[in-house]
Every structure is written in structure tokens, then in C-alpha cells.
Enzyme design. Structure first.
Site, short mmCIF file in Angstrom:
data_model
loop_
_atom_site.label_atom_id
_atom_site.label_comp_id
_atom_site.label_asym_id
_atom_site.label_seq_id
_atom_site.Cartn_x
_atom_site.Cartn_y
_atom_site.Cartn_z
N GLU A 1 0.82 -1.22 0.00
CA GLU A 1 0.00 0.00 0.00
C GLU A 1 0.85 1.26 0.00
O GLU A 1 0.44 2.30 -0.53
CB GLU A 1 -0.95 0.01 1.20
CG GLU A 1 -2.07 -1.02 1.11
CD GLU A 1 -1.65 -2.41 1.60
OE1 GLU A 1 -0.45 -2.61 1.91
OE2 GLU A 1 -2.52 -3.30 1.66
N GLN B 1 -8.78 -6.71 11.67
CA GLN B 1 -8.27 -5.67 10.76
C GLN B 1 -8.92 -4.30 11.00
O GLN B 1 -9.09 -3.51 10.07
CB GLN B 1 -8.38 -6.10 9.29
CG GLN B 1 -7.46 -7.28 8.97
CD GLN B 1 -7.26 -7.52 7.49
OE1 GLN B 1 -8.14 -7.27 6.68
NE2 GLN B 1 -6.09 -8.05 7.13
N LYS C 1 -17.39 -0.98 5.96
CA LYS C 1 -17.84 -1.92 4.93
C LYS C 1 -19.36 -1.90 4.71
O LYS C 1 -19.83 -2.00 3.58
CB LYS C 1 -17.38 -3.34 5.31
CG LYS C 1 -17.48 -4.33 4.16
CD LYS C 1 -16.84 -5.66 4.53
CE LYS C 1 -16.92 -6.64 3.37
NZ LYS C 1 -16.33 -7.94 3.74
N MET D 1 23.96 8.59 2.68
CA MET D 1 23.93 9.88 3.35
C MET D 1 24.26 9.72 4.83
O MET D 1 24.99 10.53 5.41
CB MET D 1 22.57 10.56 3.17
CG MET D 1 22.52 11.98 3.69
SD MET D 1 23.76 13.05 2.91
CE MET D 1 22.80 13.75 1.55
#
Lengths: 559, 164
Positions: free
Chosen positions: A47, A110, A159, A472
């Protein structure tokens, strides 16, 4: 109409053609509506990648980028991408699935409080409570993300609000009592700004991302030429003025050019256009442009005086502000008798502060690779960067010729951003070559999206400046921690050529600059996803550099 | 120099808005000294009164950062000379001893407070006033024995026709 149906309809009404995402349980009803629709769903492999793709899409096109993820871990994985877009004022709308309202708040499977989590990483966020709210929520999200100071907006969709049906109303306009966008600057503020500029003997313009966002490059160039004022940019402003324009002084800040940093330090009037003046741009604040009267143009009033104290401000759209200033200046008589001297200073600073070429080093040098890449690409090619040394080499040594052609994660400094952002850029402009200037560390963070490039036919070129080290951080350890290298050595793994091949992409490892240019040219003309592994010296530093805690005049050009 | 300031904020009366406002203070390291919230005459809106210790530059940032929030409609820093600032205190005092009880009644009456509940062990009293007066009242009654107390935080309005 079901919430999911209304969602897809609302996206179509916003003109969305592409969304980037990863599916999951809590967005199944939406995915079912997307099945057979005209919307293109680009499947990211994580994601975070989806959010960066939407961000890259937005920065190149100037339109809202859209990403979608499921609830819980899908939503939390988006967060880095959302925060990255928001701090760089990129218009991104993120949609997350959520557990059904009936179990919301019970720590269901979830479930995560994504509204709470993203509260300080978004411009605004909304949790839908009824299916009928979806059209309004989508319209609001696009409106807020794309107006004023642009940013990221998240909409959380439980949902059951996707499944259930209600009467739907699709609003044309939405308004918020507490959200007014004022684009038009106050004429008095413009008068003051123009007067100050007309009297400047050593004017410098500092262009930031606001110039790009408001499409104000032509006006910026006109003003610079009228005043004969050098233009420095922040990282986000790179491309606002062509890199080969004689008045372009380069990047200002910790890794700014000598001429940009010193001109800003010596200026008597500094016009800041749509820039946040972050610590990386100003270096030590007490030493920042001490003699200058600062004029700050910004659409976000809260940026004025946040870091740098101003003499006068102009609140509004940078393009409209520039137009207003140009109009006023054209009616004033400008004394430019000292400008020649001022420009000569720019030349002198440039010569004095150009880092010396390293000789007798068998490795390819990053600045030379950047210049070779520029030669190998057409002027309108799109370039993204990762974060770290690769980013600063790109910022310093790769010229951008137009706005929205050089994209980088400025505010958040998100390693792994450049590659998925390049994929999003390619989705926005499939006609242009897109190159991610990467380091081996950064590329490793989101390289799995190679699968997306190959499977979705979004070919991009990745130039890996491979020094087998988190460069870096290693540079800081080398310069400021007495070479105590801790947690920076990456070793020989992976083999990026084999990695590319494993994904069905092309992998090459050129040995010389000539070969590198040839390989880039071929990748572009073949329009194939290509990983170009460029081995560079692990000890190479990025210069110029202003050490942390020092002022803009304290420029190191070698170790 | 940092000093205590009071800010009035008109916001959408919606879930999550208080969180967002408080979150802004937390995220930018401003410390809320007190906060009070309630709906206003138009119940779609709520009014918050926040006191915060900040110097003038910080205060400016606070106001601008609040002002740009979508759910914030108006923000104003209140001039103490042109505003009325009040706070309410509920305090429970240990008054098992008759002397303590008498003293409690005296202090509460002197502040025009109310006695809300009396039992053999303790008294619950209500006192309103400017925050400094509440501080003072607490100091005066501390020797009696404070069981517990609760303050509402400052609520404020401007004088005359001045409006948020």
C-alpha cells in the site's frame, strides 16, 4: 443505490481514470463495483507504493491522485505515503476500507483507527457513517485536496456503508464554513512587495513548490528577468525555472550550490515564493539572509513568519501574486545599474564553490553520472528521486528544464518514494520517459513494485547509484562521527541485475559513462522497465554541504 | 516571553473536532493549560476556550494553525482587558470537625459560592470567578482539608459589542 456503486459513480464524476491500490476484505464491495467499470486499477504490491504512485501521478499531472487500501494493515501501510504527499502539498485522496459500523470500536479483525492515526498527516479526513454520505464525502475530499494549499485527504469507508443502499445525491459544489480559499492577493500587499523589489540592489528570488503548484513558472521567469534577479530554489521548486537559465543559481540549503547559498546570504531583498523555508533550506536560522528584507508570498498564511521573519507578506496564489507584482513593477522605473555587479558575484561564487573533480578513482562518479543521464534523456523526460545522497546529487547535478519534471520527497524525505512515484508519473504521462534516480538502499525499500511495472505495462527506468551503503548516513558518520560506520553497510546483496530479471524487467550494469548513456537511451527507446545498476564509490560524498548547525555561508566543498 | 493567553475558537459541533484541535496543540508542542467546550446558540457550532502559555510568535502560529483547520470557523485571541474570563470550581472539603465546617461556610459565602451538598463528613461547594480568584480560594481552603476538586477551565466572552 449501494454505497459502493455511489463511490464508483462519484469517482467518475471527479474525472478519475486511474486509481492505485491494494485490495482486501474491507473493500470487497468497492472492488466488485470496479469490476467491469472504466476505471483503471493499478495494483501496487504494497500500500505504501500505491500512495506514492498516486502522489507521483498528482505531481506530474496537477490532478488529484487516488489510492485505495483495505482496513487495518492496508490503511496503516498507506500512512507513510499520505504523510509524504501532505507535507509536500501534493493533492492525494486516499480511500480506506473500515470494519462495519456494527463492530467499529470493538477491536474487530483488521480494525485500526485510521482517522486518529492520520489526523496530523492529512489536510482533512472523513469517516463515512451512512451510505448516503459517500457522494458528499468524495466531492469534499477532492475539493479540499485540490484547492488552496493542496494536500492529502483520507476518507474511511466502513464496509456496511459500501454494501447498504440509500437514496443518493451527488453535490456539484460543497462548502465548509471553516474552509475558504483566498487566491486573490490583497492589492496593498502587492504594492508593498513591488515597492520593496523596485528598490532592491541585490535582489534574490527563492522559488518553492508553490510556484510549481500554481503553474507560475512563466511569471517567475519574467519577474527574474525584469529585476535581473538570480533565482534560487528549494528542492520542491526545482524545475520552476529551467536549469540552464542564466539567472538560475541552483538549490539553496544544506546541499545548496555555493552561488545560491551565498547570494541568499548577501541579498538585500529576498522574495520567497511558495516555500516553507524549512531547516534544510535555511540552515542555521540566525545566519539566514541577515541583511535581507524578506517578502513572503504564500497561499498558507500559517507559513508566514513560521521560520523566517518577514518584512512584508502576500497571501494568495503565487501566480496571481506574481502577475500583480509584475503589473506594478512595469509602471515603476527600475534602477538596474548595480545588477551587473550582482550577477558577476554569482559567477564568482559558482567558480569558487564548485567541488573539485576526484582524479585517479576507478569508480564512476555520481555527478558525472547525473550529467550523462541528462544528456541521454529528452528535455521533457520525467525524473523522480529517492532520498539521501542520490537525491542530493540529482538536485545538484541533474538539470530540470520544466516544472513537474523533477519530483522528489522534500519534506518527509521518504526513502522508497521515487520508484513508485515514477510508476504513478508514467500512468499520468505514458508518452514520456520516466526515470527514478535511486540509491541501492532506497530502491530496496519499494523494489517489489517492479512487478507492477511489468504486469501493468508501466515501464520506468531505475538508475541505481549503487554504493553498497546507506550513503547519506555514512557520509555523516564519515564527516561528523569519525568514520564509525554503524548500521549503514548493505553488502553485496541483492544483485540488481538479477533482481530486475526475476521480475521480468531488464537489468544492466554499465561500466563506463559512455555505456551508461547508451543503456539509458536504449531503455527509453525500447520503453522497457530497466534497472541500471551503476557501481559508485562507497566513500563518495555529496558536496557542496553546509554541516548541520551551521549557516548558509559555511559551505564545505570537500572532506 | 511566554505568558498565559486565552483563545476563543468557533468550530463545527461534530465528533472528532475536539480531538483535532487538541491534537494540533500536542503535535506542535504547545501545552494546553485548560480547555472548555460547549455548543453555542446555533447548536451546529461549538465554542472552545483554550488557555495556553506561549510567547507572541508562538501564539500567532497557534492562531494560524487553528484557523486553517477545515472544521475551525473562527479563532481569536482574547484581550484580557476587553474580555470576561470565568471559571467554575467544585470542591469537596473535609468538614468532620465543626470548626472546619464553619470556616468552609465563611469562605464560600465570602466568594458568593454555593453549598451544594452537606453530610456529616464533608461539604461540596461551588465557586465561580476569575481563574486567579479560584486559585486564591483553593489556597484559602487548603488548610481545612481538600478531599478533591474539579475545575471547568476558563470560559470567556468579550465585553460590549465585541464578538468572535
Amino acid at each position: 443505490m449501494s454505497g459502493a456503486r455511489a463511490f464508483v459513480e462519484a469517482l467518475s464524476q471527479e474525472g478519475v481514470e486511474t486509481l492505485f491500490g491494494v485490495t482486501g476484505g474491507a473493500v470487497l464491495p468497492i472492488c466488485d463495483e470496479l469490476w467491469g467499470s472504466d476505471l483503471r486499477f493499478v495494483m501496487a504490491r504494497h500500500e505504501q507504493g500505491a500512495a506514492h504512485m498516486a502522489d507521483g501521478f498528482a505531481r506530474v499531472s496537477g490532478r488529484v491522485g487516488v489510492c485505495l487500501a483495505t482496513s487495518g494493515p492496508g490503511a496503516t501501510n498507506l500512512v507513510t505515503g499520505i504523510a509524504t504527499a501532505n507535507i509536500d502539498s501534493s493533492p492525494v485522496v486516499a480511500f480506506t476500507g473500515q470494519v462495519p459500523l456494527s463492530v467499529l470500536g470493538t477491536d474487530a479483525f483488521q480494525e485500526v483507527d485510521i482517522i486518529g492515526i492520520t489526523a496530523s498527516a492529512t489536510k482533512y479526513n472523513i469517516q463515512v457513517r451512512r451510505p448516503g454520505e459517500i457522494p458528499h464525502a468524495v466531492r469534499s475530499a477532492f475539493h479540499i485536496a485540490s484547492t488552496g494549499r493542496q494536500g492529502a485527504v483520507l476518507v474511511d469507508l466502513p464496509k456496511d456503508t459500501q454494501i447498504d443502499s440509500e437514496d443518493m445525491e451527488f453535490p456539484e459544489d460543497v462548502s465548509f464554513r471553516g474552509y475558504e480559499v483566498r487566491l486573490e492577493p490583497n492589492p496593498r500587499e502587492l504594492d508593498w512587495a513591488a515597492t520593496l523589489l523596485s528598490k532592491a540592489r541585490r535582489p534574490v528570488i527563492m522559488a518553492g513548490g508553490g510556484v510549481v503548484a500554481s503553474n507560475a513558472s512563466p511569471e517567475l521567469i519574467r519577474l527574474a528577468e525584469m529585476l535581473v534577479a538570480p533565482v534560487a530554489t528549494s528542492l520542491m521548486g526545482k524545475g520552476a525555472i529551467p536549469g540552464d537559465h542564466p539567472l538560475f543559481a541552483g538549490l539553496c540549503g544544506m546541499h545548496g550550490t555555493g552561488e545560491a547559498n551565498l547570494l541568499v546570504s548577501d541579498a538585500d531583498v529576498l522574495l520567497v515564493l511558495g516555500a516553507r523555508m524549512s531547516d534544510r533550506t535555511t540552515a542555521r536560522l540566525e545566519d539566514f539572509s541577515p541583511a535581507a528584507k524578506v517578502i513572503h508570498v504564500d497561499i498558507d498564511r500559517s507559513e508566514i513568519d513560521k521560520n523566517v521573519e518577514t518584512v512584508t507578506r502576500v497571501i494568495g496564489d503565487a501566480r496571481l501574486a506574481l502577475k500583480g507584482i509584475l503589473e506594478r513593477l512595469s509602471m515603476m522605473s527600475l534602477d538596474r545599474s548595480t545588477n551587473g555587479e550582482w550577477l558577476k558575484k554569482m559567477e564568482r561564487f559558482r567558480e569558487e564553490y564548485t567541488p573539485p573533480e576526484l582524479s585517479g578513482n576507478p569508480h564512476l562518479r555520481a555527478p558525472a553520472v547525473m550529467k550523462a543521464l541528462r544528456r541521454a534523456l529528452p528535455r521533457d523526460a520525467l525524473v523522480t528521486t529517492e532520498v539521501g545522497q542520490n537525491q542530493m546529487w540529482a538536485a545538484l547535478y541533474f538539470d530540470a528544464y520544466a516544472p513537474r519534471t523533477f519530483l522528489s520527497s522534500g519534506g518527509l524525505g521518504t526513502m522508497g518514494w521515487g520508484f513508485p512515484a515514477a510508476i504513478g508519473a508514467k500512468a499520468a504521462r505514458p508518452d514520456l520517459p520516466v526515470v527514478d534516480i535511486a540509491g541501492d538502499g532506497s530502491f530496496g525499500m519499494t523494489e517489489n513494485n517492479l512487478a507492477t511495472c511489468v504486469e501493468e505495462d508501466l515501464p520506468v527506468v531505475v538508475v541505481v547509484l549503487n554504493n553498497r551503503v546507506l550513503g547519506m548516513v555514512a557520509q555523516w558518520q564519515r564527516l561528523f562521527y569519525d568514520r564509525r560506520y554503524m548500521a549503514v553497510e548493505l553488502g553485496e546483496s541483492p544483485d540488481f541485475v538479477k533482481l530486475a530479471e526475476a521480475y521480468g524487467a531488464v537489468g544492466v550494469r554499465p561500466e563506463t559513462l559512455e555505456e551508461f548513456e547508451r543503456v539509458v537511451g536504449k531503455a527509453v527507446s525500447d520503453n522497457m522497465t530497466t534497472v541500471i545498476d551503476v557501481m559508485i564509490d562507497p566513500e563518495e560524498n555529496v558536496f557542496p554541504m553546509v554541516p548541520p548547525g551551521k549557516g548558509l555561508r559555511d559551505i564545505l566543498v570537500e572532506a | 516571553m511566554a505568558k498565559m493567553s486565552t483563545i476563543a475558537i468557533l468550530v463545527e459541533n461534530r465528533p472528532g473536532v475536539l480531538f483535532n484541535v487538541a491534537n494540533m496543540f500536542r503535535r506542535r508542542s504547545y501545552n494546553i493549560e485548560s480547555i472548555s467546550v460547549g455548543p453555542v446558540e446555533n447548536t451546529e457550532l461549538a465554542r472552545m476556550t483554550v488557555s495556553v502559555e506561549a510567547d507572541s510568535r508562538e501564539l500567532n502560529q497557534i492562531v494560524e494553525q487553528l484557523d486553517k483547520m477545515v472544521d475551525v470557523i473562527k479563532v481569536k485571541r482574547l484581550d484580557p482587558m476587553r474580555s470576561i474570563m470565568r471559571e467554575m470550581l467544585l470542591v469537596k472539603l473535609d468538614t468532620g470537625d465543626p470548626m472546619a465546617r464553619e470556616e468552609t461556610l465563611r469562605h464560600v459565602n465570602a466568594r458568593h459560592g454555593l453549598i451544594l451538598h452537606i453530610d456529616p463528613e464533608c461539604i461540596v461547594a461551588e465557586v465561580t470567578g476569575e481563574p486567579e480568584e479560584i486559585d486564591e480560594f483553593i489556597e484559602l481552603t487548603r488548610p481545612i482539608g481538600i478531599e478533591e476538586l474539579s475545575r471547568t477551565g476558563i470560559t470567556a466572552l468579550e465585553k460590549g459589542r465585541l464578538k468572535l
